[in-house]
Design a protein around this motif. Structure first.
Motif, short mmCIF file in Angstrom:
data_model
loop_
_atom_site.label_atom_id
_atom_site.label_comp_id
_atom_site.label_asym_id
_atom_site.label_seq_id
_atom_site.Cartn_x
_atom_site.Cartn_y
_atom_site.Cartn_z
N ARG A 279 9.76 -10.53 -19.17
CA ARG A 279 9.31 -10.73 -17.82
C ARG A 279 9.34 -9.11 -17.44
N ARG A 280 9.91 -8.42 -18.02
CA ARG A 280 9.74 -6.83 -17.84
C ARG A 280 9.30 -6.06 -19.19
N SER A 281 8.55 -6.57 -20.10
CA SER A 281 8.42 -5.94 -21.23
C SER A 281 7.17 -6.06 -21.90
N GLY A 282 6.67 -5.61 -23.04
CA GLY A 282 5.44 -6.16 -23.79
C GLY A 282 4.06 -5.40 -23.28
N MET A 283 3.27 -6.26 -23.15
CA MET A 283 1.80 -5.74 -22.81
C MET A 283 1.26 -6.77 -21.61
N PRO A 284 1.65 -6.66 -20.54
CA PRO A 284 1.16 -7.61 -19.47
C PRO A 284 -0.20 -7.67 -19.59
N VAL A 285 -0.58 -8.98 -19.43
CA VAL A 285 -2.17 -9.34 -19.26
C VAL A 285 -2.66 -8.45 -17.98
N GLU A 286 -2.26 -8.37 -16.94
CA GLU A 286 -2.44 -7.80 -15.61
C GLU A 286 -2.83 -6.47 -16.03
N PHE A 287 -2.34 -5.76 -16.68
CA PHE A 287 -2.70 -4.14 -17.21
C PHE A 287 -4.10 -4.28 -17.69
N PHE A 288 -4.68 -5.20 -18.38
CA PHE A 288 -5.88 -5.23 -18.91
C PHE A 288 -6.81 -5.64 -18.02
N ALA A 289 -6.67 -5.82 -16.79
CA ALA A 289 -7.76 -6.64 -16.19
C ALA A 289 -8.61 -5.69 -15.51
N THR B 113 0.79 -1.23 0.19
CA THR B 113 -0.01 -0.20 -0.03
C THR B 113 0.95 1.12 0.01
N GLN B 114 1.90 1.07 0.61
CA GLN B 114 3.04 2.37 0.95
C GLN B 114 3.54 2.69 -0.57
N LEU B 115 3.86 1.69 -1.36
CA LEU B 115 4.45 1.70 -2.72
C LEU B 115 3.36 2.29 -3.75
N ALA B 116 1.94 1.69 -3.71
CA ALA B 116 0.99 2.35 -4.32
C ALA B 116 0.70 3.84 -4.18
N SER B 117 0.76 4.02 -3.04
CA SER B 117 0.69 5.51 -2.39
C SER B 117 1.73 6.36 -3.35
N LEU B 118 2.93 5.86 -3.51
CA LEU B 118 3.88 6.72 -4.10
C LEU B 118 3.51 6.91 -5.55
N LEU B 119 2.86 5.98 -6.38
CA LEU B 119 2.22 5.88 -7.52
C LEU B 119 1.11 7.32 -7.65
N ALA B 120 0.41 6.87 -6.58
CA ALA B 120 -1.01 7.85 -6.53
C ALA B 120 -0.52 9.21 -6.38
N GLN B 121 0.50 9.53 -5.75
CA GLN B 121 1.05 10.99 -5.50
C GLN B 121 1.21 11.77 -7.06
N GLY B 122 1.43 10.97 -8.10
CA GLY B 122 1.31 11.30 -9.43
C GLY B 122 0.00 11.96 -9.98
N SER B 123 -1.02 11.67 -9.23
CA SER B 123 -2.51 12.25 -9.78
C SER B 123 -2.52 13.58 -9.71
N VAL C 69 2.04 -2.52 -8.68
CA VAL C 69 2.99 -2.65 -7.58
C VAL C 69 3.21 -4.11 -7.64
N GLU C 70 2.20 -5.05 -7.40
CA GLU C 70 2.28 -6.47 -7.34
C GLU C 70 2.99 -7.16 -8.57
N TRP C 71 2.54 -6.48 -9.63
CA TRP C 71 3.32 -7.31 -10.93
C TRP C 71 4.84 -6.89 -10.90
N LEU C 72 5.19 -5.40 -10.44
CA LEU C 72 6.32 -5.09 -10.45
C LEU C 72 7.41 -5.49 -9.67
N LEU C 73 6.72 -6.06 -8.47
CA LEU C 73 7.49 -6.71 -7.18
C LEU C 73 7.98 -8.09 -7.99
N ASP C 74 7.52 -8.79 -8.94
CA ASP C 74 7.98 -10.09 -9.43
C ASP C 74 8.80 -9.68 -10.71
N VAL C 75 8.95 -8.50 -11.11
CA VAL C 75 10.29 -8.30 -12.23
C VAL C 75 11.28 -8.47 -11.50
#
Length: 469
Positions: free
Chosen positions: A250-260, A16-26, A269-275
């Motif tokens: 593993r770090r490129s392309g069009m990950p299926v998770e992004f279309f969920a 959640t802390q990491l997601a908040s970092l991204l949210a600060q861009g809003s 963040v969950e996707w990126l932690l596994d890169v």
């Protein structure tokens, strides 16, 4: 990537802390900005080529090469650029005063990149781009070198390309061959142009990311500008895009998770932690931890090179820069699907995405367009456009048909923004090169192929004089 001393050393406690970092861009819509980044290959002109070396190849770091260009830019503009160093070596410039918010950096083989500052209009982007090129011209003339924005080096082999003294790139050069066959080509022989754009909220981010990610292969076809490989055509229109199909998937392309349907900051963040990781920075030095798991590190599991170290927010910010998806999320969105091209085409790339994503009606129309086909179709298209470009089949027609609809929506979006220059023109005229292409004109790659088989007499080195900025 963080510069030494700039890292946020706050310990990471949760996803959640990491997601908040991204949210600060809003940001509210009136604070949305445009940041254009463009790369170009250096080349040594024949009259300045050292004995024993072929003309038109990239200049070295030194002597009389990339280091000299950086130094001259810094000295010529006084305190407007601050140096960025890695183990004492000058590897980039950080803007100050009139250039505050911009930076100049080096890709692994010395591809020269301007990361433009966040600007309110495309007219300002044009002015910034012109100013950058104009500042390079006298330096290049004195050194006997030039710069040309092309998607893939038209004739150099891997071994012809110089290397830059950046610690991060040494780690990548060692790691890339372990995870793909074309990673070193990506590093050494490609150039891109990208535009960085803002979002208002998590929902707005997710919508913009899905639309732009789905349509990124269309942009690849429109901006194809790399039809040569080691001196000859090889049947591709975008060698750069082809390279990304086997760099590090593993770090490129069009990950299926992004279309969920419920994709958001935490899901990213969950996707990126596994890169897999590349590096961490401690005490101003980069340390090789390639292949380690950021998630396992967060969970306290022991891993070589990370013993006794606590992951920080700065570590995660650096890790974000090692994701290479066709659209990358930071505290803004990066459009990454286009070859570098002429200044007019690089402006058109920024204009395309600003028109599609920065007007509510245009974004709604683009979203509806994307939803006409399943996301799997766009993933399939990504594999086809490096070879077929706008001729790739699509929904009973071709990608050119889809591109035309896309450009028309962007045109409406730019008209609606109503950002006018001193002559009264709005930003839509920056899309003129794309209207010409979608109406049947050649892409940059197709125009170069015509020249190769015609007036160049199959001499691909002729491209540098014609493409030079």
């Amino acid at each position: 990537m963080s510069n030494p001393g700039d890292q946020d050393i706050t310990p990471i406690e949760s996803v959640t802390q990491l997601a908040s970092l991204l949210a600060q861009g809003s940001k509210p819509q009136d604070a949305w900005r445009i940041g254009t980044e463009h790369e170009k290959f250096g080349f040594i002109r024949p009259q300045a080529t050292p004995a024993g070396r072929s003309p038109w190849l990239p200049p070295p770091y030194e002597p009389d090469g990339i280091h000299a260009v950086l130094s001259a830019l810094q000295q010529g503009e006084g305190r407007a650029w601050h140096d960025i160093r890695d183990k004492g070596a000058l590897i980039g410039l950080k803007g100050a005063e009139a250039h505050k918010g911009a930076s100049i950096s080096l890709e692994p083989a010395g591809q020269f990149e301007l990361s433009g500052k966040p600007l309110a209009t495309l007219h300002e982007t044009r002015t910034e781009m012109d100013g950058h090129f104009n500042s390079l011209h006298p330096i290049c003339e004195r050194l006997g070198i030039g710069f040309a924005p092309l998607g893939f080096h038209p004739f150099a082999r891997r071994g012809d390309m110089p290397t830059m003294p950046k610690s991060r790139y040494a780690i990548m050069r060692d790691y890339m061959p372990k995870v793909g066959t074309l990673g070193l080509d990506m590093m050494l022989r490609t150039c891109t142009v990208q535009v960085n754009l803002d979002f208002a909220s998590e929902q707005d981010m997710a919508r913009k990311l899905r639309v732009s990610l789905a349509l990124q292969p269309v942009a690849t076809a429109l901006f194809a500008n790399s039809p040569f490989y080691e001196g000859h055509p090889n049947g591709l229109l975008s060698n750069r895009a082809h390279v990304w199909t086997d760099t590090d998937n593993r770090r490129s392309g069009m990950p299926v998770e992004f279309f969920a349907p419920h994709f958001g900051f935490e899901a990213y963040v969950e996707w990126l932690l596994d890169v897999p990781m590349y590096f961490i920075m401690r005490d101003g030095r980069i340390h090789d931890v390639a292949g380690r798991s950021f998630r396992a590190w967060m969970n306290g599991e022991s891993q070589k090179g990370l013993e006794g170290l606590t992951p920080t927010m700065g570590d995660f910010e650096d890790h974000m820069t090692t994701a290479f998806t066709d659209v990358r999320l930071k505290q803004f969105l990066e459009m990454r699907g286009a070859d570098a091209g002429s200044p007019e085409m690089m402006l058109a790339q920024s204009a395309l995405w600003v028109g599609l994503l920065y007007d509510d009606a245009a974004l709604a129309a683009a979203d509806a367009l994307v939803h006409e086909q399943p996301w799997e179709s766009y993933v399939t298209l990504r594999a086809e456009v490096p070879r077929l470009g706008l001729h790739a089949p699509w929904a009973g027609g071709s990608v050119r048909d889809l591109a035309k609809r896309m450009v028309d929506i962007a045109t409406d979006g730019l008209h609606a923004r109503a950002q006018k220059d001193a002559t009264g023109r709005d930003e839509a005229h920056y899309l003129d090169p794309l209207h010409e292409i979608t109406s049947g004109g050649p892409t940059q790659a197709e125009a170069w192929l015509q020249a190769y088989h015609g007036r160049w007499g199959r001499d691909v080195t002729r491209i540098f004089d014609e493409a030079a900025i």
